[in-house]
Write a protein that holds these residues in place. Structure first.
Motif, PDB file in Angstrom:
ATOM      1  N   GLU A  85       0.841  -1.185   0.000  1.00  0.00           N
ATOM      2  CA  GLU A  85       0.000   0.000   0.000  1.00  0.00           C
ATOM      3  C   GLU A  85       0.883   1.244   0.000  1.00  0.00           C
ATOM      4  O   GLU A  85       2.017   1.213   0.503  1.00  0.00           O
ATOM      5  N   PRO A  86       0.394   2.361  -0.582  1.00  0.00           N
ATOM      6  CA  PRO A  86       1.246   3.566  -0.678  1.00  0.00           C
ATOM      7  C   PRO A  86       1.807   4.046   0.650  1.00  0.00           C
ATOM      8  O   PRO A  86       2.901   4.622   0.691  1.00  0.00           O
ATOM      9  N   GLY A 129       6.556   3.791   0.372  1.00  0.00           N
ATOM     10  CA  GLY A 129       6.049   4.566  -0.768  1.00  0.00           C
ATOM     11  C   GLY A 129       6.434   3.963  -2.091  1.00  0.00           C
ATOM     12  O   GLY A 129       6.723   4.677  -3.054  1.00  0.00           O
ATOM     13  N   ALA A 130       6.464   2.628  -2.154  1.00  0.00           N
ATOM     14  CA  ALA A 130       6.780   1.885  -3.380  1.00  0.00           C
ATOM     15  C   ALA A 130       8.209   2.130  -3.851  1.00  0.00           C
ATOM     16  O   ALA A 130       8.519   1.899  -5.018  1.00  0.00           O
ATOM     17  N   ARG A 131       9.101   2.585  -2.964  1.00  0.00           N
ATOM     18  CA  ARG A 131      10.491   2.842  -3.346  1.00  0.00           C
ATOM     19  C   ARG A 131      11.424   2.289  -2.279  1.00  0.00           C
ATOM     20  O   ARG A 131      11.105   2.271  -1.083  1.00  0.00           O
ATOM     21  N   ALA A 161      12.371  12.253  10.040  1.00  0.00           N
ATOM     22  CA  ALA A 161      11.627  12.137   8.777  1.00  0.00           C
ATOM     23  C   ALA A 161      11.478  10.692   8.359  1.00  0.00           C
ATOM     24  O   ALA A 161      11.322  10.395   7.172  1.00  0.00           O
ATOM     25  N   ALA A 162      11.548   9.774   9.322  1.00  0.00           N
ATOM     26  CA  ALA A 162      11.484   8.355   8.984  1.00  0.00           C
ATOM     27  C   ALA A 162      10.067   7.971   8.575  1.00  0.00           C
ATOM     28  O   ALA A 162       9.090   8.557   9.034  1.00  0.00           O
ATOM     29  N   PRO A 163       9.931   6.972   7.698  1.00  0.00           N
ATOM     30  CA  PRO A 163       8.610   6.481   7.346  1.00  0.00           C
ATOM     31  C   PRO A 163       7.968   5.742   8.512  1.00  0.00           C
ATOM     32  O   PRO A 163       8.558   5.573   9.583  1.00  0.00           O
TER      33      PRO A 163
END
Length: 481
Positions: free
Chosen positions: A169-170, A191-193, A229-231
């Motif tokens: 998922e995004p 984020g798909a990266r 700024a970590a996901p």
């Protein structure tokens, strides 16, 4: 258009090869093979022998090739640059990384992927990888020995992590753990990266390897939690790589705060394989399969090798078709030239025939012409002179029109004389009048009346004959002007 792509996942102890035939409809696994590499054969060990075994077992004619090499050979970092233009980044990145690398920048092969940032904010985050040229050179030489020139060279596990990221998922975050016999790589996907890469050595003992993997996972997750700024925290950890064999995954899963999942790209992506493609081991084959699918689908990937002569490869691969097309094109051009030549010859003959016909008509119309150079032009000039002379026949007709002559003739002949004029030819100096009347004496009377016209110098009866019925006389008069 069908395409054949070979993926080679080179590890320290094995070589995994997957051959995929792709088309617009689907991509199918045509062959797969894992060959052990004898590390006692010297640097790079038994890689040449393993590549020869793959080349002998698979049909590699006209196949593109993508290669991954052990991630332990790479230095991976996230850096920030003050601009977002990829060309500028590529120019300055080696020198930006040089203080953090043990080798000079000109001895390294570098590639990068732009993650976040813009020039408006003044910084861009870039994921970078660098490998020493001398470490990659023996691998490229071994590939060249079996006539393989790769389209791209990347680090093991990266392509698999990229495909897993595309299926999240995004807003999801996951860890992709690629485990080899003596080294491992951990990829943070969000984020798909792929946003972060860590490589580390591993012990050969499976139990010790499991403890080392657990430690590296905890360190990575702790570092992610401390970054501002970590996901989001990872929801799962996906495992791939041949080093998983022998490890106690249950113990490892119990020691981690997130779910542990062995990856299987054939199921995740729905890739079918032929019956004779060989036994499929997802832990060993997923890396090579991910490379192939990334090449077929054009998935963005890190690439530290770029062929210097891509056009030569295309020409070599399609030489037979190019030669055949060239022969056909030459044949078509020859036929077109022959057609044009034949048409030109036929048109030249036609033009010559028409010139002869024009000259013949000119000689018939103007028999007094002594020399015929340009019959068409000469005929135009002569016709213009005739028109001028017809418009100005002489002093008698300088002010008369044909209608005026007809009126003068009609007024001069009395009404009691029955006459029908059939034809009148007006020339520059004479007028020929043909007609019918009731008797021969009427012809004489008509002649006498016409002589009274002032414009007529002399009127002569050219002929006067009784017609077949015996009731009328056909006559012809010649009038001199």
């Amino acid at each position: 258009m069908s395409r054949k792509v070979l993926g080679l996942d080179i590890r320290a102890d094995s070589l995994s090869a997957v051959l995929v035939k792709g088309s617009l409809r689907e991509s199918r696994i045509a062959a797969s093979l894992t060959v052990p590499i004898d590390a006692t054969g010297g640097d790079p060990g038994g890689l040449p022998a393993a590549l020869e075994a793959v080349a002998a077992a698979m049909d590699l004619q006209n196949a593109d090739c993508v290669v991954s090499v052990p991630a332990a050979l790479f230095s991976c970092r996230n850096v920030f640059v003050p601009f977002g233009n990829s060309k500028k980044i590529r120019m300055v990145l080696p020198y930006e990384l040089e203080p953090h690398l043990p080798y000079p920048a000109d001895e390294m092969l570098v590639d990068f992927a732009i993650l976040d940032g813009s020039e408006d904010r003044g910084e861009t985050e870039v994921l970078t990888v660098a490998v020493e040229r001398q470490r990659l050179a023996p691998i490229l030489a071994a590939l060249a020995a079996v006539k393989i020139e790769p389209e791209r060279v990347t680090l093991s596990g990266f392509a698999a992590a990229a495909w897993i990221g595309r299926n999240l998922e995004p807003d999801q975050t996951a860890l992709c753990l690629d485990i080899g016999e003596t080294s491992g790589a951990l990829f943070v996907v969000a984020g798909a990266r792929v946003r972060l890469i860590r490589t580390f050595p591993l012990p050969a003992d499976p139990a010790a390897r499991g403890r080392a993997v657990r430690s590296h996972i905890r360190l990575t997750m702790g570092a992610l939690n401390e970054l501002s700024a970590a996901p989001k925290p990872p929801a799962a950890i996906f495992l791939t790589g041949s080093g998983i064999a022998g490890m106690n995954l249950e113990v490892l899963a119990d020691a981690l705060p997130v779910e542990l999942k062995p990856a299987d790209l054939t199921r995740l992506l729905g890739v079918p394989h032929d019956d004779d493609a060989g036994a499929w081991d997802p832990l060993r084959m997923d890396g090579a399969l991910a490379l192939v699918l990334a090449e077929i689908e054009g998935l963005e990937s890190l690439n530290v090798y770029r062929s210097q002569f891509p056009g030569r490869k295309i020409i070599s691969r399609h030489r037979e078709n190019l030669v055949r097309t060239g022969v056909l094109a030459a044949a078509v051009l020859i036929l077109m030239f022959a057609s044009v030549l034949i048409q030109s010859t036929l048109l030249s003959r036609r033009v010559a025939d028409l010139d002869q016909q024009i000259a013949s008509v000119f000689r018939e119309a103007f028999p007094d012409a002594k020399k015929v150079a340009d019959p068409y032009q000469q005929m135009q000039i002569n016709l213009q002179e005739l028109k001028k002379s017809a418009a100005l026949p002489g002093e008698a007709l300088s002010t008369l029109r044909s209608i005026d002559i007809l009126k003068s003739i009609s007024d001069s002949i009395p009404e009691e004389i029955q006459v029908v004029l059939d034809r009148m030819v007006i020339g520059p100096e004479t007028i020929l009048i043909s007609g019918t009347t009731a008797a021969f004496n009427a012809v004489d009377e008509i002649k006498g009346h016409l002589e009274r016209i002032s414009e007529f110098k002399k009127v002569t009866i050219s002929s006067a004959n009784m017609d077949r019925t015996g009731k009328e006389v056909n006559f012809q008069l010649k009038v001199d002007l």
